[in-house]
Write an enzyme that holds these catalytic residues in place. Structure first.
Site, PDB file in Angstrom:
ATOM      1  N   MET A 150      -4.019   4.422   0.393  1.00  0.00           N
ATOM      2  CA  MET A 150      -4.578   4.991   1.620  1.00  0.00           C
ATOM      3  C   MET A 150      -5.638   6.046   1.329  1.00  0.00           C
ATOM      4  SD  MET A 150      -3.315   3.293   4.102  1.00  0.00           S
ATOM      5  CE  MET A 150      -3.696   4.269   5.565  1.00  0.00           C
ATOM      6  N   VAL A 178       0.835  -1.199   0.000  1.00  0.00           N
ATOM      7  CA  VAL A 178       0.000   0.000   0.000  1.00  0.00           C
ATOM      8  C   VAL A 178       0.869   1.249   0.000  1.00  0.00           C
ATOM      9  CG1 VAL A 178      -0.180   0.012   2.531  1.00  0.00           C
ATOM     10  CG2 VAL A 178      -1.924   1.170   1.182  1.00  0.00           C
ATOM     11  N   CYS A 179       0.378   2.285  -0.687  1.00  0.00           N
ATOM     12  CA  CYS A 179       1.002   3.607  -0.642  1.00  0.00           C
ATOM     13  C   CYS A 179      -0.138   4.615  -0.562  1.00  0.00           C
ATOM     14  CB  CYS A 179       1.898   3.846  -1.858  1.00  0.00           C
ATOM     15  SG  CYS A 179       1.018   3.946  -3.429  1.00  0.00           S
ATOM     16  N   LYS A 180       0.088   5.852  -0.949  1.00  0.00           N
ATOM     17  CA  LYS A 180      -0.971   6.857  -0.858  1.00  0.00           C
ATOM     18  C   LYS A 180      -2.072   6.611  -1.885  1.00  0.00           C
ATOM     19  CE  LYS A 180      -1.853  11.810  -0.943  1.00  0.00           C
ATOM     20  NZ  LYS A 180      -1.273  13.149  -1.128  1.00  0.00           N
TER      21      LYS A 180
END
Length: 100
Positions: free
Chosen positions: A90, A62-64
């Protein structure tokens, strides 16, 4: 590349599944909260941390927004890891957060 929606992830979290989530965002981003139980390895540090990962376990990255984690997925998949990218990152995740 395998992908997963945030709804799918939330369902797994609600079911108390044993998940291996890796957050590839930068330090200042994870200060705003992480998925509970996630391991923080910034994208640029992934190559030097692969020895700490267990190739027999699946990982959710996961990242932004989903782009950096997709890049990390491509790299880790090329190293033999079973990885899934969290679609929307996110920005799409509205579940519980953990602060470190």
């Amino acid at each position: 590349m395998k992908t997963m929606t945030t709804d799918e992830l939330l369902n797994l979290l609600d079911a108390n599944e044993d998940l291996n989530v890796i957050d590839v965002r930068e330090d200042f981003e994870v200060e705003q909260g992480m998925i509970p139980g996630a391991l923080h390895i910034p994208l640029g540090s992934i190559p030097e941390h692969t020895g700490e990962l267990d190739a027999s376990k699946p990982y959710i990255l996961v990242c932004k927004g989903g782009v950096r984690s997709a890049n990390a997925c491509e790299y880790l998949a090329s190293q033999g890891f079973d990885v899934t990218n969290l679609e929307g990152g996110m920005m799409a995740y509205d579940g519980e957060l953990e602060f470190k």
